[in-house]
Design a protein around this motif. Structure first.
Motif, PDB file in Angstrom:
ATOM      1  N   UNK A 194      -5.293 -10.366  -7.043  1.00  8.87           N
ATOM      2  CA  UNK A 194      -5.486 -11.024  -8.344  1.00  8.87           C
ATOM      3  C   UNK A 194      -6.965 -11.004  -8.731  1.00  8.87           C
ATOM      4  N   UNK A 195      -7.825 -11.227  -7.765  1.00  6.74           N
ATOM      5  CA  UNK A 195      -9.272 -11.177  -8.013  1.00  6.74           C
ATOM      6  C   UNK A 195      -9.686  -9.777  -8.478  1.00  6.74           C
ATOM      7  N   UNK A 196      -9.256  -8.761  -7.741  1.00  8.78           N
ATOM      8  CA  UNK A 196      -9.597  -7.387  -8.105  1.00  8.78           C
ATOM      9  C   UNK A 196      -9.021  -7.012  -9.471  1.00  8.78           C
ATOM     10  N   UNK A 197      -7.804  -7.442  -9.741  1.00 12.64           N
ATOM     11  CA  UNK A 197      -7.162  -7.100 -11.025  1.00 12.64           C
ATOM     12  C   UNK A 197      -7.921  -7.695 -12.202  1.00 12.64           C
ATOM     13  N   UNK A 198      -8.455  -8.909 -12.019  1.00 11.49           N
ATOM     14  CA  UNK A 198      -9.251  -9.517 -13.098  1.00 11.49           C
ATOM     15  C   UNK A 198     -10.483  -8.667 -13.404  1.00 11.49           C
ATOM     16  N   UNK A 199     -11.033  -8.033 -12.387  1.00  7.79           N
ATOM     17  CA  UNK A 199     -12.208  -7.183 -12.586  1.00  7.79           C
ATOM     18  C   UNK A 199     -11.854  -5.814 -13.168  1.00  7.79           C
ATOM     19  N   UNK A 200     -10.621  -5.397 -12.990  1.00  6.96           N
ATOM     20  CA  UNK A 200     -10.173  -4.065 -13.433  1.00  6.96           C
ATOM     21  C   UNK A 200      -9.775  -4.110 -14.919  1.00  6.96           C
ATOM     22  N   UNK A 201     -10.716  -4.458 -15.754  1.00  8.33           N
ATOM     23  CA  UNK A 201     -10.445  -4.614 -17.187  1.00  8.33           C
ATOM     24  C   UNK A 201     -10.104  -3.297 -17.871  1.00  8.33           C
ATOM     25  N   UNK A 202     -10.524  -2.186 -17.303  1.00  7.01           N
ATOM     26  CA  UNK A 202     -10.241  -0.871 -17.888  1.00  7.01           C
ATOM     27  C   UNK A 202      -8.967  -0.248 -17.316  1.00  7.01           C
ATOM     28  N   UNK A 203      -8.247  -1.010 -16.501  1.00  3.36           N
ATOM     29  CA  UNK A 203      -6.987  -0.543 -15.892  1.00  3.36           C
ATOM     30  C   UNK A 203      -7.176   0.805 -15.196  1.00  3.36           C
ATOM     31  N   UNK A 204      -8.186   0.872 -14.341  1.00  2.00           N
ATOM     32  CA  UNK A 204      -8.497   2.112 -13.626  1.00  2.00           C
ATOM     33  C   UNK A 204      -7.645   2.294 -12.378  1.00  2.00           C
ATOM     34  N   UNK A 205      -6.996   1.215 -11.930  1.00  2.00           N
ATOM     35  CA  UNK A 205      -6.248   1.236 -10.670  1.00  2.00           C
ATOM     36  C   UNK A 205      -4.794   0.878 -10.933  1.00  2.00           C
ATOM     37  N   UNK A 206      -3.915   1.549 -10.226  1.00  2.00           N
ATOM     38  CA  UNK A 206      -2.488   1.195 -10.245  1.00  2.00           C
ATOM     39  C   UNK A 206      -2.255   0.282  -9.045  1.00  2.00           C
ATOM     40  N   UNK A 207      -1.689  -0.886  -9.287  1.00  2.00           N
ATOM     41  CA  UNK A 207      -1.468  -1.883  -8.246  1.00  2.00           C
ATOM     42  C   UNK A 207      -0.004  -1.826  -7.838  1.00  2.00           C
ATOM     43  N   UNK A 208       0.289  -1.501  -6.592  1.00  2.00           N
ATOM     44  CA  UNK A 208       1.671  -1.343  -6.144  1.00  2.00           C
ATOM     45  C   UNK A 208       1.981  -2.345  -5.038  1.00  2.00           C
ATOM     46  N   UNK A 209       2.884  -3.258  -5.353  1.00  2.00           N
ATOM     47  CA  UNK A 209       3.341  -4.282  -4.409  1.00  2.00           C
ATOM     48  C   UNK A 209       4.404  -3.652  -3.510  1.00  2.00           C
ATOM     49  N   UNK A 210       4.066  -3.414  -2.253  1.00  2.00           N
ATOM     50  CA  UNK A 210       5.003  -2.760  -1.340  1.00  2.00           C
ATOM     51  C   UNK A 210       6.121  -3.693  -0.899  1.00  2.00           C
ATOM     52  N   UNK A 211       5.938  -4.981  -1.110  1.00  2.64           N
ATOM     53  CA  UNK A 211       6.995  -5.945  -0.803  1.00  2.64           C
ATOM     54  C   UNK A 211       8.137  -5.789  -1.815  1.00  2.64           C
ATOM     55  N   UNK A 212       7.788  -5.555  -3.067  1.00  2.00           N
ATOM     56  CA  UNK A 212       8.789  -5.371  -4.131  1.00  2.00           C
ATOM     57  C   UNK A 212       9.228  -3.922  -4.301  1.00  2.00           C
ATOM     58  N   UNK A 213       8.329  -2.990  -4.019  1.00  2.00           N
ATOM     59  CA  UNK A 213       8.613  -1.571  -4.256  1.00  2.00           C
ATOM     60  C   UNK A 213       8.294  -0.729  -3.019  1.00  2.00           C
ATOM     61  N   UNK A 214       9.000  -0.963  -1.919  1.00  3.85           N
ATOM     62  CA  UNK A 214       8.704  -0.213  -0.698  1.00  3.85           C
ATOM     63  C   UNK A 214       8.966   1.288  -0.838  1.00  3.85           C
ATOM     64  N   UNK A 215       9.802   1.671  -1.777  1.00  4.38           N
ATOM     65  CA  UNK A 215      10.106   3.098  -1.976  1.00  4.38           C
ATOM     66  C   UNK A 215       8.873   3.890  -2.405  1.00  4.38           C
ATOM     67  N   UNK A 216       7.873   3.212  -2.955  1.00  4.82           N
ATOM     68  CA  UNK A 216       6.655   3.898  -3.379  1.00  4.82           C
ATOM     69  C   UNK A 216       5.879   4.467  -2.190  1.00  4.82           C
ATOM     70  N   UNK A 217       6.059   3.861  -1.031  1.00  6.27           N
ATOM     71  CA  UNK A 217       5.363   4.349   0.163  1.00  6.27           C
ATOM     72  C   UNK A 217       5.847   5.739   0.543  1.00  6.27           C
TER      73      UNK A 217
END
Length: 130
Positions: A22-45
């Motif tokens: 959440x801290x990092x996302x607040x800093x990522x104002x330009x949406x430069x990073x894709x945030x992937x929750x592996x708890x919710x989306x383990x198939x992404x691994x």
């Protein structure tokens, strides 16, 4: 080679991890990073050839060129995309602190996983996360 946004794979079931992201996302104002929750989306691994055990044990970031970083190198790949932290990353590299920081991070990460998975919540193939 096609470049895309870096991806941070994080354990969204971990309260500490959620706060940090959440801290990092607040800093990522330009949406430069894709945030992937592996708890919710383990198939992404699977799409990135990362095992669930490895992803739960250490932070993984897929860089914009497709390379996979883990541990302190993953933090450095993430930080180079974030304001303020990119300067910290430069200092870490300039002072060659990657190895000692990675040593400490890996011990902390194993402790975090043991605490997180002690109740069997994690599906890493080992309830204690070892």
């Amino acid at each position: 080679m096609s470049h895309s946004k870096p991806i941070m794979f994080y354990d969204g079931g971990c309260p500490l991890c959620r706060r940090e992201v959440a801290h990092y996302r607040r800093l990522d104002r330009q949406a430069r990073i894709q945030w992937t929750d592996i708890h919710r989306h383990p198939e992404q691994l699977t799409r990135h050839d990362i095992t669930p055990q490895a992803a739960m044990t250490y932070l993984h970031v897929r860089g914009s060129g497709g390379e996979i970083h883990q541990g302190v190198e993953a933090f450095l790949a993430l930080w180079q995309e974030l304001p303020y932290y990119r300067h910290l990353g430069r200092v870490v590299k300039l002072l060659r602190l990657q190895r000692p920081l990675d040593w400490g991070y890996r011990r902390f990460a194993r402790w975090r996983l043991q605490r997180r998975c002690a109740d069997g919540v994690c599906n890493t193939g080992n309830k204690k996360g070892r």
